[in-house]
Write a protein that holds these residues in place. Structure first.
Motif, PDB file in Angstrom:
ATOM      1  N   ALA A   1     -13.224  -8.355  19.589  1.00  0.00           N
ATOM      2  CA  ALA A   1     -13.758  -9.341  18.644  1.00  0.00           C
ATOM      3  C   ALA A   1     -15.115  -9.881  19.077  1.00  0.00           C
ATOM      4  CB  ALA A   1     -12.761 -10.480  18.463  1.00  0.00           C
ATOM      5  N   LEU A   2     -15.285 -10.235  20.342  1.00  0.00           N
ATOM      6  CA  LEU A   2     -16.567 -10.780  20.780  1.00  0.00           C
ATOM      7  C   LEU A   2     -17.697  -9.792  20.537  1.00  0.00           C
ATOM      8  CD1 LEU A   2     -16.133 -12.716  24.164  1.00  0.00           C
ATOM      9  CD2 LEU A   2     -16.682 -13.634  21.905  1.00  0.00           C
ATOM     10  N   ARG A   3     -17.485  -8.557  20.919  1.00  0.00           N
ATOM     11  CA  ARG A   3     -18.503  -7.530  20.723  1.00  0.00           C
ATOM     12  C   ARG A   3     -18.819  -7.353  19.252  1.00  0.00           C
ATOM     13  NH1 ARG A   3     -17.505  -1.311  22.530  1.00  0.00           N
ATOM     14  NH2 ARG A   3     -15.644  -1.724  21.275  1.00  0.00           N
ATOM     15  N   ASP A   4     -17.791  -7.369  18.418  1.00  0.00           N
ATOM     16  CA  ASP A   4     -18.004  -7.162  16.988  1.00  0.00           C
ATOM     17  C   ASP A   4     -18.754  -8.337  16.361  1.00  0.00           C
ATOM     18  OD1 ASP A   4     -16.735  -4.763  17.210  1.00  0.00           O
ATOM     19  OD2 ASP A   4     -14.857  -5.401  16.282  1.00  0.00           O
ATOM     20  N   VAL A   5     -18.354  -9.574  16.700  1.00  0.00           N
ATOM     21  CA  VAL A   5     -19.018 -10.745  16.131  1.00  0.00           C
ATOM     22  C   VAL A   5     -20.493 -10.775  16.538  1.00  0.00           C
ATOM     23  CG1 VAL A   5     -19.134 -13.267  16.167  1.00  0.00           C
ATOM     24  CG2 VAL A   5     -16.916 -12.128  15.967  1.00  0.00           C
ATOM     25  N   ARG A   6     -20.752 -10.398  17.773  1.00  0.00           N
ATOM     26  CA  ARG A   6     -22.135 -10.461  18.258  1.00  0.00           C
ATOM     27  C   ARG A   6     -23.019  -9.375  17.670  1.00  0.00           C
ATOM     28  NH1 ARG A   6     -20.202 -11.504  24.470  1.00  0.00           N
ATOM     29  NH2 ARG A   6     -20.332 -13.801  24.475  1.00  0.00           N
ATOM     30  N   GLY A   7     -22.410  -8.336  17.059  1.00  0.00           N
ATOM     31  CA  GLY A   7     -23.284  -7.399  16.383  1.00  0.00           C
ATOM     32  C   GLY A   7     -22.977  -5.937  16.546  1.00  0.00           C
ATOM     33  N   ALA A   8     -21.710  -5.558  16.650  1.00  0.00           N
ATOM     34  CA  ALA A   8     -21.385  -4.138  16.735  1.00  0.00           C
ATOM     35  C   ALA A   8     -21.732  -3.418  15.434  1.00  0.00           C
ATOM     36  CB  ALA A   8     -19.905  -3.946  17.063  1.00  0.00           C
ATOM     37  N   TYR A   9     -21.674  -4.170  14.321  1.00  0.00           N
ATOM     38  CA  TYR A   9     -21.964  -3.590  13.005  1.00  0.00           C
ATOM     39  C   TYR A   9     -22.938  -4.509  12.272  1.00  0.00           C
ATOM     40  CZ  TYR A   9     -17.421  -1.646  14.293  1.00  0.00           C
ATOM     41  OH  TYR A   9     -16.386  -1.068  14.970  1.00  0.00           O
ATOM     42  N   PRO A  10     -23.657  -3.975  11.280  1.00  0.00           N
ATOM     43  CA  PRO A  10     -24.488  -4.855  10.456  1.00  0.00           C
ATOM     44  C   PRO A  10     -23.631  -5.938   9.802  1.00  0.00           C
ATOM     45  CG  PRO A  10     -25.056  -2.561  10.066  1.00  0.00           C
ATOM     46  CD  PRO A  10     -23.814  -2.550  10.910  1.00  0.00           C
ATOM     47  N   LYS A  11     -24.199  -7.131   9.674  1.00  0.00           N
ATOM     48  CA  LYS A  11     -23.501  -8.243   9.028  1.00  0.00           C
ATOM     49  C   LYS A  11     -23.831  -8.240   7.549  1.00  0.00           C
ATOM     50  CE  LYS A  11     -20.941 -11.950   9.049  1.00  0.00           C
ATOM     51  NZ  LYS A  11     -19.529 -11.908   9.471  1.00  0.00           N
ATOM     52  N   VAL A  12     -22.793  -8.177   6.719  1.00  0.00           N
ATOM     53  CA  VAL A  12     -22.962  -8.157   5.273  1.00  0.00           C
ATOM     54  C   VAL A  12     -22.910  -9.587   4.740  1.00  0.00           C
ATOM     55  CG1 VAL A  12     -21.977  -7.380   3.088  1.00  0.00           C
ATOM     56  CG2 VAL A  12     -21.960  -5.858   5.082  1.00  0.00           C
ATOM     57  N   VAL A  13     -23.870  -9.962   3.898  1.00  0.00           N
ATOM     58  CA  VAL A  13     -23.848 -11.275   3.264  1.00  0.00           C
ATOM     59  C   VAL A  13     -24.242 -11.138   1.799  1.00  0.00           C
ATOM     60  CG1 VAL A  13     -24.410 -12.464   5.423  1.00  0.00           C
ATOM     61  CG2 VAL A  13     -26.242 -11.898   3.833  1.00  0.00           C
ATOM     62  N   GLY A  14     -23.600 -11.929   0.973  1.00  0.00           N
ATOM     63  CA  GLY A  14     -23.933 -11.974  -0.446  1.00  0.00           C
ATOM     64  C   GLY A  14     -23.547 -13.322  -0.994  1.00  0.00           C
TER      65      GLY A  14
ATOM     66  N   VAL B   1     -28.848  -7.883   9.413  1.00  0.00           N
ATOM     67  CA  VAL B   1     -28.105  -8.559   8.359  1.00  0.00           C
ATOM     68  C   VAL B   1     -28.382  -7.813   7.064  1.00  0.00           C
ATOM     69  CG1 VAL B   1     -27.754 -10.691   7.089  1.00  0.00           C
ATOM     70  CG2 VAL B   1     -28.273 -10.774   9.530  1.00  0.00           C
ATOM     71  N   HIS B   2     -27.332  -7.297   6.447  1.00  0.00           N
ATOM     72  CA  HIS B   2     -27.463  -6.494   5.231  1.00  0.00           C
ATOM     73  C   HIS B   2     -27.110  -7.371   4.038  1.00  0.00           C
ATOM     74  CE1 HIS B   2     -27.279  -2.374   3.284  1.00  0.00           C
ATOM     75  NE2 HIS B   2     -26.961  -3.217   2.306  1.00  0.00           N
ATOM     76  N   THR B   3     -28.107  -7.755   3.274  1.00  0.00           N
ATOM     77  CA  THR B   3     -27.852  -8.569   2.091  1.00  0.00           C
ATOM     78  C   THR B   3     -27.528  -7.675   0.898  1.00  0.00           C
ATOM     79  OG1 THR B   3     -30.193  -8.611   1.457  1.00  0.00           O
ATOM     80  CG2 THR B   3     -29.409 -10.369   2.909  1.00  0.00           C
ATOM     81  N   VAL B   4     -26.592  -8.135   0.069  1.00  0.00           N
ATOM     82  CA  VAL B   4     -26.229  -7.416  -1.153  1.00  0.00           C
ATOM     83  C   VAL B   4     -26.460  -8.342  -2.340  1.00  0.00           C
ATOM     84  CG1 VAL B   4     -24.594  -5.891  -0.016  1.00  0.00           C
ATOM     85  CG2 VAL B   4     -23.798  -8.077  -0.917  1.00  0.00           C
ATOM     86  N   GLY B   5     -26.300  -7.790  -3.554  1.00  0.00           N
ATOM     87  CA  GLY B   5     -26.717  -8.482  -4.765  1.00  0.00           C
ATOM     88  C   GLY B   5     -26.044  -9.808  -5.024  1.00  0.00           C
ATOM     89  N   ASP B   6     -24.773  -9.934  -4.681  1.00  0.00           N
ATOM     90  CA  ASP B   6     -24.063 -11.182  -4.954  1.00  0.00           C
ATOM     91  C   ASP B   6     -22.793 -11.234  -4.111  1.00  0.00           C
ATOM     92  OD1 ASP B   6     -22.217  -9.489  -6.271  1.00  0.00           O
ATOM     93  OD2 ASP B   6     -23.205  -9.814  -8.202  1.00  0.00           O
ATOM     94  N   ALA B   7     -22.087 -12.352  -4.229  1.00  0.00           N
ATOM     95  CA  ALA B   7     -20.885 -12.552  -3.415  1.00  0.00           C
ATOM     96  C   ALA B   7     -19.796 -11.549  -3.763  1.00  0.00           C
ATOM     97  CB  ALA B   7     -20.366 -13.977  -3.600  1.00  0.00           C
ATOM     98  N   THR B   8     -19.649 -11.227  -5.040  1.00  0.00           N
ATOM     99  CA  THR B   8     -18.603 -10.292  -5.440  1.00  0.00           C
ATOM    100  C   THR B   8     -18.854  -8.910  -4.857  1.00  0.00           C
ATOM    101  OG1 THR B   8     -18.213 -11.528  -7.478  1.00  0.00           O
ATOM    102  CG2 THR B   8     -17.376  -9.285  -7.398  1.00  0.00           C
ATOM    103  N   THR B   9     -20.102  -8.488  -4.817  1.00  0.00           N
ATOM    104  CA  THR B   9     -20.417  -7.198  -4.188  1.00  0.00           C
ATOM    105  C   THR B   9     -20.043  -7.221  -2.718  1.00  0.00           C
ATOM    106  OG1 THR B   9     -22.241  -6.832  -5.739  1.00  0.00           O
ATOM    107  CG2 THR B   9     -22.247  -5.537  -3.711  1.00  0.00           C
ATOM    108  N   ALA B  10     -20.359  -8.310  -2.031  1.00  0.00           N
ATOM    109  CA  ALA B  10     -20.003  -8.421  -0.612  1.00  0.00           C
ATOM    110  C   ALA B  10     -18.495  -8.384  -0.426  1.00  0.00           C
ATOM    111  CB  ALA B  10     -20.588  -9.708  -0.026  1.00  0.00           C
ATOM    112  N   GLU B  11     -17.757  -9.045  -1.313  1.00  0.00           N
ATOM    113  CA  GLU B  11     -16.291  -9.005  -1.245  1.00  0.00           C
ATOM    114  C   GLU B  11     -15.785  -7.583  -1.424  1.00  0.00           C
ATOM    115  OE1 GLU B  11     -15.591 -13.504  -3.130  1.00  0.00           O
ATOM    116  OE2 GLU B  11     -15.739 -11.730  -4.419  1.00  0.00           O
ATOM    117  N   CYS B  12     -16.406  -6.852  -2.349  1.00  0.00           N
ATOM    118  CA  CYS B  12     -15.993  -5.469  -2.585  1.00  0.00           C
ATOM    119  C   CYS B  12     -16.289  -4.588  -1.377  1.00  0.00           C
ATOM    120  CB  CYS B  12     -16.700  -4.909  -3.816  1.00  0.00           C
ATOM    121  SG  CYS B  12     -16.039  -5.521  -5.385  1.00  0.00           S
ATOM    122  N   VAL B  13     -17.394  -4.835  -0.698  1.00  0.00           N
ATOM    123  CA  VAL B  13     -17.730  -4.036   0.482  1.00  0.00           C
ATOM    124  C   VAL B  13     -16.582  -4.079   1.481  1.00  0.00           C
ATOM    125  CG1 VAL B  13     -19.228  -3.905   2.514  1.00  0.00           C
ATOM    126  CG2 VAL B  13     -20.234  -4.221   0.244  1.00  0.00           C
TER     127      VAL B  13
END
Length: 457
Positions: free
Chosen positions: A189-202, A224-236
């Protein structure tokens, strides 16, 4: 309770120039409250405390709050977390409380990471709604609410935003809401939170997305990977889990053909995956955990459009423990032994190797099916306490001295690699994970899910 800095900075609403938000976050001028200090929430709160120096963690369990405030880590199996937690508690960067309303009142960023349960195939947002109510009690203009809990698509817009408007004194546009899914796995968890993967936000609006991007750009070492809206981020987040569930179901269905085809399905899959356009997963005795078995229902239950593929995949994966027990019955039958007269050891009750979690574990399901059939069941797991599993628990080192008719490998813990199979008197061994390359002494009685008899020969 946490001491607020002389001046708090909002990420939503432009009270601080974009260039200064990074500095403000690191200077503790952006107070953060994290709602939920469980297996994913506590690592997240700890990292946020590391970064901001000004984080409050909220949990309904007083024993969790007490442990955190004492610098003791109530979450096990997370390398590095106890040491980091001890440090941020000692220097005052993180405090914990059961008083969500008070914690909400002092925050400008609210991060919700509470469990979203599935009851009878339907998502249950009760815990999420309770956390959002706490947020609403202290919500101020300029605040940002980040939902990290996995939720059905449309939840941020249709549930969280509406509840905050209804229960607070703020109007839409005065505060931000963004979905920022946790992308962490137990044991890392620590490694993942700190940035193992891009962070998705919408976000529910562009400003919410920008505010969440500003926060997580400081928290993560990754992009940080931004997407079009919150619903898109939820779908990801949901699509990631659904992809794995469907892919595993395909592999499992192919594995059930191995006997008829007389092949080693693992060899076929590995060879097929040499092509870049093929990425078949591995079959096995079932799919467990708190994610993959549940996420499909966030679409199945909430979308009017039919989802026959997702339903079929769930049925296939849910049936694999029974298929595994069926393979054992075949082997016992060839020896004239009924399952009700057999003594069977189940190896592995954790849902995956090295993790002390049993939710939806194939090993648990297999043991239950064996007991229902009248078999005598013993359980072996190096990381799980089996006192509540309704089986006779046996240490690994005692296993080889037992009179067993059969063994089922349900979880490929590395500790099982050291078992001396040569001492067994030819019991049947069902390998549910294709993990026993050298089961000396019982090789002629090994039945591997996905390897047909002709392939074994």
């Amino acid at each position: 309770m946490h001491q607020e800095p002389e001046s708090s900075v909002s990420l939503y609403g432009g009270s601080s120039p974009a260039a200064g938000q990074d500095t403000a976050i690191r200077a503790g001028q952006v107070p953060v409250t994290v709602y939920g200090l469980g297996k994913m929430g506590l690592p997240l709160a700890t990292v946020l405390a590391e970064v901001t120096g000004n984080t409050i963690g909220v949990d309904v369990d007083p024993s969790v709050v007490g442990a955190v405030n004492d610098g003791d880590c109530p979450v096990t199996g997370e390398p590095g977390l106890p040491d980091v937690l001890r440090t941020v508690v000692a220097d005052g960067s993180l405090v914990a409380t059961t008083e969500g309303d008070a914690a909400a009142d002092s925050a400008t960023v609210h991060v919700v990471i509470v469990p979203t349960l599935v009851e009878d195939g339907s998502p249950d947002l009760t815990t999420l709604r309770a956390a959002v109510s706490a947020v609403a009690s202290g919500l101020d203009p300029g605040d940002l609410v980040c939902i990290e809990s996995t939720v059905p698509p449309g939840t941020c817009d249709g549930v969280v935003l509406q509840q905050l408007i209804a229960e607070s004194d703020c109007e839409r546009g005065e505060f931000g809401v963004a979905f920022c899914p946790e992308r962490t796995a137990s044991g890392r968890a620590l490694r993942d939170v700190r940035g193992a993967y891009p962070k998705v936000v919408g976000g529910v609006d562009d400003e919410s997305t920008q505010a969440a991007e500003a926060l997580y750009d400081v928290v993560t070492d990754n992009e940080v990977h931004t997407v079009g809206d919150a619903t898109t981020a939820e779908c990801v987040k949901i699509f990631e889990g659904v992809y794995r569930d469907v892919n595993i179901a395909l592999a499992n269905e192919l594995a059930t053909l191995a006997e008829e085809l007389g092949i080693d399905v693992f060899e076929a899959i590995e060879t097929a995956n040499a092509q870049p356009y093929c990425d078949l997963h591995r079959p096995g005795s079932g799919v467990g955990g708190h994610c993959i078995p549940y996420y499909p229902y966030f679409l199945i239950d909430t979308c009017d459009t039919g989802t026959p593929l997702l339903r079929r995949a769930r049925r296939i994966n849910d049936a694999m423990p029974a298929y595994t027990v069926g393979k054992l019955c075949e082997g016992l039958g060839e020896r004239g032994l009924a399952l009700s007269d057999a003594t069977v050891a189940v190896l592995g009750f954790a849902y995956r190797p090295g993790v002390d979690e049993t939710r939806e574990s194939p090993g648990v399901a297999i043991a239950s099916l064996l007991r229902d059939a009248g078999a005598a069941v013993v359980g072996v797991d190096p990381v799980v306490d089996l006192d509540t599993a309704d089986v006779r628990s046996v240490p690994i080192e005692d296993l080889t001295g037992m009179d067993l008719d059969a063994l089922i490998l349900a979880t490929a813990h590395e500790e099982f690699d050291d078992i001396d199979w040569s001492v067994f008197e030819s019991p049947i061994l069902v390998d549910g994970r294709n993990a026993l390359d050298d089961a000396a002494g019982v090789a002629d009685a090994v039945m591997t899910i996905g390897i047909g008899e002709r392939a074994r020969d």
